[in-house]
Motif scaffolding. Structure first.
Motif, PDB file in Angstrom:
ATOM      1  N   ARG A 135       0.667  -1.108   0.053  1.00 34.46           N
ATOM      2  CA  ARG A 135       0.023   0.067   0.054  1.00 34.46           C
ATOM      3  C   ARG A 135       1.049   1.392   0.075  1.00 34.46           C
ATOM      4  O   ARG A 135       0.482   2.366  -0.538  1.00 34.46           O
ATOM      5  N   ARG A 136       2.002   1.226   0.389  1.00 37.49           N
ATOM      6  CA  ARG A 136       2.759   2.447   0.947  1.00 37.49           C
ATOM      7  C   ARG A 136       3.615   2.849  -0.536  1.00 37.49           C
ATOM      8  O   ARG A 136       3.847   2.130  -1.336  1.00 37.49           O
ATOM      9  N   VAL A 137       3.881   4.062  -0.406  1.00 42.48           N
ATOM     10  CA  VAL A 137       4.684   4.765  -1.713  1.00 42.48           C
ATOM     11  C   VAL A 137       6.050   4.602  -1.216  1.00 42.48           C
ATOM     12  O   VAL A 137       6.359   5.268  -0.043  1.00 42.48           O
ATOM     13  N   LEU A 138       6.759   3.467  -1.613  1.00 41.58           N
ATOM     14  CA  LEU A 138       8.168   3.503  -1.188  1.00 41.58           C
ATOM     15  C   LEU A 138       9.274   4.473  -1.662  1.00 41.58           C
ATOM     16  O   LEU A 138       9.202   4.858  -2.714  1.00 41.58           O
ATOM     17  N   THR A 139      10.187   4.810  -0.850  1.00 46.22           N
ATOM     18  CA  THR A 139      11.402   5.435  -1.399  1.00 46.22           C
ATOM     19  C   THR A 139      12.415   4.757  -2.384  1.00 46.22           C
ATOM     20  O   THR A 139      12.101   3.688  -2.247  1.00 46.22           O
ATOM     21  N   ASP A 144      15.612  -0.145  -3.018  1.00 46.34           N
ATOM     22  CA  ASP A 144      16.758  -0.821  -3.193  1.00 46.34           C
ATOM     23  C   ASP A 144      17.250  -1.792  -2.187  1.00 46.34           C
ATOM     24  O   ASP A 144      17.674  -2.957  -2.569  1.00 46.34           O
ATOM     25  N   HIS A 145      16.710  -1.452  -1.060  1.00 46.43           N
ATOM     26  CA  HIS A 145      16.777  -2.358   0.113  1.00 46.43           C
ATOM     27  C   HIS A 145      16.002  -3.659  -0.045  1.00 46.43           C
ATOM     28  O   HIS A 145      16.694  -4.622   0.125  1.00 46.43           O
ATOM     29  N   LEU A 146      15.159  -3.604  -0.114  1.00 46.84           N
ATOM     30  CA  LEU A 146      14.111  -5.010  -0.606  1.00 46.84           C
ATOM     31  C   LEU A 146      14.699  -5.578  -1.665  1.00 46.84           C
ATOM     32  O   LEU A 146      15.085  -6.820  -1.462  1.00 46.84           O
ATOM     33  N   ARG A 147      15.012  -5.005  -2.883  1.00 46.57           N
ATOM     34  CA  ARG A 147      15.819  -5.844  -3.735  1.00 46.57           C
ATOM     35  C   ARG A 147      17.166  -6.260  -3.511  1.00 46.57           C
ATOM     36  O   ARG A 147      17.513  -7.461  -3.954  1.00 46.57           O
ATOM     37  N   SER A 148      17.853  -5.664  -2.589  1.00 49.64           N
ATOM     38  CA  SER A 148      18.847  -6.278  -2.386  1.00 49.64           C
ATOM     39  C   SER A 148      18.910  -7.295  -1.348  1.00 49.64           C
ATOM     40  O   SER A 148      19.583  -8.317  -1.422  1.00 49.64           O
ATOM     41  N   ARG A 149      17.897  -7.225  -0.342  1.00 48.73           N
ATOM     42  CA  ARG A 149      17.642  -8.568   0.608  1.00 48.73           C
ATOM     43  C   ARG A 149      17.107  -9.533  -0.310  1.00 48.73           C
ATOM     44  O   ARG A 149      17.583 -10.700   0.052  1.00 48.73           O
ATOM     45  N   GLU A 174       9.408  -3.816   7.879  1.00 50.44           N
ATOM     46  CA  GLU A 174      10.231  -2.680   8.103  1.00 50.44           C
ATOM     47  C   GLU A 174       9.374  -1.694   7.017  1.00 50.44           C
ATOM     48  O   GLU A 174       9.354  -0.579   7.449  1.00 50.44           O
ATOM     49  N   LEU A 175       9.124  -2.234   6.145  1.00 52.63           N
ATOM     50  CA  LEU A 175       8.633  -1.352   4.959  1.00 52.63           C
ATOM     51  C   LEU A 175       7.115  -0.932   5.190  1.00 52.63           C
ATOM     52  O   LEU A 175       6.556  -0.076   4.583  1.00 52.63           O
ATOM     53  N   THR A 176       6.538  -1.389   6.163  1.00 61.23           N
ATOM     54  CA  THR A 176       5.258  -1.227   6.642  1.00 61.23           C
ATOM     55  C   THR A 176       5.144   0.402   7.478  1.00 61.23           C
ATOM     56  O   THR A 176       4.220   0.835   7.382  1.00 61.23           O
TER      57      THR A 176
END
Length: 248
Positions: A135-139, A144-149, A174-176
Motif C-alpha cells: 500500500r505504501r509509496v516506497l522511497t 533498493d533495500h528490498l531488492r538487495s535483500r 520494516e517497509l510497513t
C-alpha cells in the motif's frame, strides 16, 4: 565496499524490528534477548561488528553499563567477542548450527500445542505486513533495500540461507512503517527459529521458495495488494507444510 556494507547493516538494525526501546522491568534480560534476536535472525552475521555502544544504548533506551553487562553475557556464551585497537569493537562469533531433525523434534516437543498457534500468528502478521508494504509509496532507498535483500537470498549458500531468509522477511515488515508490526514479525520468527533452522536445506524447496520470494517482492514493489497477500500466503503455507512433513 566497506561503506556500502555498513549502510546495509544500518538499514537493517535501525529499521525498528528488533532495536526498539526496552520497556520491561528487567532491562538486562530484555537487552540480551534483543541482541540474540539480531544475531540469530542474521541482522548481524558471523564476523560483523556491532554498532557502537552509544548508538545501541540510545536505540534500546538503556544505560551503557546495562548494555556492557548484556554483551559480557553473550561473550561468555560464545556469541560475540570484544577486540581492542583501532579496528576493535564487539564482533559476532555465533554460527548457526547445521540442520538436525532430532533437534527439530525436540523443539516441537518443547513448543507442544504452541506450534499451530505460532504458525497461525505468523500467517496473520506476515500477510498483513505484505499488504501494508504494498500500500505504501516506497522511497528509492526502500526499494533498493528490498531488492538487495532478495538478491542476497537468491545467492545464499545453504549455510547462510536461513538468516538471509529472516532478513528478507524482516525487510518487508520494516517497509510497513509500523515498528509494532515489524517487532511482531521478528518475535514470531524467533519463536519458530529453532524449528526452521532444523529443517534440512533441500534444493527443490529452495527453488520453490525463491519463486515465492520473488513473487512477494514484485507484488509489493508494484503496489499490488491482493497479489502481495496471495504470494505471502502461498509461501507461508508451503513452509508450514514442509515443517509438518518432516515431523511426520
Amino acid at each position: 565496499m566497506e561503506q556500502e556494507d555498513r549502510r546495509e547493516i544500518r538499514t537493517d538494525w535501525q529499521g525498528g524490528a528488533i532495536f526498539r526501546p526496552v520497556r520491561t522491568g528487567n532491562a538486562f534480560e530484555e537487552t540480551v534477548q534483543r541482541l540474540l534476536e539480531a544475531i540469530k535472525l542474521g541482522v548481524f552475521e558471523h564476523g560483523d561488528r556491532l554498532p557502537p555502544e552509544r548508538e545501541l544504548a540510545t536505540r534500546l533506551n538503556i544505560s551503557r553499563e546495562t548494555l556492557r553487562e548484556a554483551i559480557r553475557s553473550l561473550q561468555q556464551a560464545g556469541c560475540v567477542e570484544s577486540r581492542r585497537g583501532r579496528y576493535g569493537g564487539t564482533f559476532v562469533t555465533y554460527r548457526q548450527p547445521p540442520p538436525d531433525l532430532g533437534e527439530l523434534r525436540r523443539a516441537v516437543r518443547h513448543m507442544g500445542a504452541e506450534l499451530e498457534d505460532a504458525l497461525t500468528y505468523r500467517m496473520v502478521l506476515e500477510t498483513g505486513a505484505a499488504e501494508q508494504a504494498a500500500r505504501r509509496v516506497l522511497t528509492e532507498h526502500q526499494v533498493d533495500h528490498l531488492r538487495s535483500r532478495l538478491a542476497d537470498l537468491e545467492q545464499a549458500t545453504p549455510a547462510g540461507y536461513r538468516q538471509l531468509d529472516s532478513r528478507f522477511h524482516l525487510a518487508i515488515a520494516e517497509l510497513t512503517g509500523s515498528h509494532s508490526l515489524a517487532a511482531g514479525v521478528a518475535e514470531i520468527r524467533m519463536r519458530l527459529n529453532d524449528l526452521l533452522n532444523a529443517i534440512p536445506i533441500l534444493d527443490r524447496n529452495i527453488e520453490n521458495a525463491s519463486e515465492q520470494h520473488r513473487a512477494m517482492a514484485e507484488a509489493i514493489l508494484a503496489g499490488d495488494i491482493d497479489r502481495a497477500r496471495r504470494a505471502t500466503e502461498e509461501h507461508l503455507e508451503a513452509t508450514a507444510a514442509l515443517l509438518r512433513g518432516f515431523l511426520g
